[in-house]
Design a protein around this motif. Structure first.
Motif, short mmCIF file in Angstrom:
data_model
loop_
_atom_site.label_atom_id
_atom_site.label_comp_id
_atom_site.label_asym_id
_atom_site.label_seq_id
_atom_site.Cartn_x
_atom_site.Cartn_y
_atom_site.Cartn_z
N ARG A 1 -44.60 -0.45 -15.51
CA ARG A 1 -45.34 0.26 -16.40
C ARG A 1 -46.08 1.48 -15.71
O ARG A 1 -46.17 2.70 -16.02
CB ARG A 1 -46.39 -0.57 -17.05
N GLN A 2 -46.30 1.11 -14.36
CA GLN A 2 -47.17 2.03 -13.46
C GLN A 2 -46.11 3.27 -13.19
O GLN A 2 -46.52 4.33 -13.25
CB GLN A 2 -47.72 1.57 -12.12
N ALA A 3 -44.96 2.77 -12.76
CA ALA A 3 -43.86 3.87 -12.57
C ALA A 3 -43.60 4.66 -13.83
O ALA A 3 -43.26 5.95 -13.61
CB ALA A 3 -42.61 3.09 -12.15
N ILE A 4 -43.72 4.20 -15.03
CA ILE A 4 -43.63 5.22 -15.99
C ILE A 4 -44.56 6.11 -16.06
O ILE A 4 -44.30 7.38 -16.54
CB ILE A 4 -43.59 4.22 -17.50
N GLN B 1 -37.47 4.62 -26.10
CA GLN B 1 -38.66 5.51 -26.81
C GLN B 1 -39.50 5.03 -27.76
O GLN B 1 -40.34 5.41 -28.15
CB GLN B 1 -38.07 6.93 -26.98
N SER B 2 -38.94 4.17 -28.55
CA SER B 2 -39.59 3.46 -29.79
C SER B 2 -40.47 2.39 -29.27
O SER B 2 -41.38 2.02 -30.18
CB SER B 2 -38.27 2.89 -30.60
N PHE B 3 -40.50 1.96 -28.02
CA PHE B 3 -41.61 1.04 -27.47
C PHE B 3 -42.49 1.78 -27.10
O PHE B 3 -42.57 2.95 -26.48
CB PHE B 3 -40.76 0.23 -26.38
N GLY B 4 -43.59 1.24 -27.41
CA GLY B 4 -45.19 1.95 -27.19
C GLY B 4 -45.32 2.50 -25.85
O GLY B 4 -45.73 3.70 -25.76
N CYS B 5 -45.40 1.75 -24.97
CA CYS B 5 -45.79 2.47 -23.70
C CYS B 5 -44.66 3.56 -23.04
O CYS B 5 -45.06 4.20 -22.18
CB CYS B 5 -45.84 1.31 -22.41
N CYS B 6 -43.60 3.46 -23.70
CA CYS B 6 -42.53 4.77 -23.53
C CYS B 6 -42.81 5.95 -23.98
O CYS B 6 -42.01 6.94 -23.73
CB CYS B 6 -41.06 3.97 -23.66
N GLN B 7 -43.78 5.85 -25.27
CA GLN B 7 -43.86 7.02 -25.85
C GLN B 7 -44.67 7.90 -25.23
O GLN B 7 -44.99 9.20 -25.59
CB GLN B 7 -44.20 6.48 -27.15
#
Length: 201
Positions: free
Chosen positions: A176-179, A190-196
């Motif tokens: 998540r930190q890398a994202i 992209q439909s997953f929350g933290c990827c938006q």
């Protein structure tokens, strides 16, 4: 582990998926048909829910399953399909694709979970926590897990900043930190929350 009625000649396929909760990569399903003898052999070998096995044991058992199964096939749904249809529908699609490749086709499919596969022409039975109670579903869980883990490990070389070799695409703190720092790739959901929150690389 459940044993199956040796008096019936119906071929039974176990079906399970892996990667449903990941942030990165496809959702992958395996469908496995085992003979009565191979069920006994794999039970002795230690086949059980893939989540309860070490990576090394899973890899060994996956090779054994593939070597002695009547048939064993993989199906998957892409990140694009996950984002388009939602993760549940993509999971069921991956399962259906794995089943459709089996030769011979089974007379009954045992599906891990509580969701039936839409428009599947073969009789099916859902089993909640089936990977803990059915040897053929457990075998499918192992094959699917090893296949997907190997795929994500290969993709780690392309996207080293996401620690994929360790997290296998799941949302660890480091992933998540890398994202947050690097954005997302074309293989992130992209439909997953933290990827938006991040733009694609």
């Amino acid at each position: 582990m459940a044993e199956y009625n040796a008096l019936t000649s119906v071929l039974i396929a176990g079906v399970d998926e892996v990667g449903r909760g990941a942030l990165f990569g496809p959702v992958v399903a395996a469908a496995v048909i085992l003979s009565e003898d191979s069920i006994a052999e794999l039970t002795r070998a230690g086949v059980k829910d893939s989540k309860k096995l070490t990576p090394g044991v899973r890899s060994r058992l996956a090779r054994e399953i593939q070597a002695i199964a009547i048939d064993c096939k993989i199906g998957w749904a892409s990140v694009r399909e996950i984002d388009r249809f939602n993760i549940l529908q993509a999971t069921l699609l991956a399962m259906k694709r794995a089943i459709s490749k089996l030769n011979p086709q089974p007379g009954l499919c045992l599906i891990d979970g509580n969701q039936k596969i839409p428009q599947l022409l073969i009789p099916q039975q859902t089993i909640i926590k089936g990977d803990s109670t059915s040897i053929v579903i457990a075998a499918a869980s192992i094959v699917a897990k090893v296949w997907r883990d190997e795929l994500i490990t290969r993709l780690d070389a392309k996207y080293p900043q996401y620690d994929l070799k360790q997290n296998k695409g799941y949302g660890t703190a480091k992933h998540r930190q890398a994202i947050q720092e690097h954005g997302i790739t074309s293989q992130h959901r992209q439909s997953f929350g933290c990827c938006q929150l991040s733009l694609p690389l």
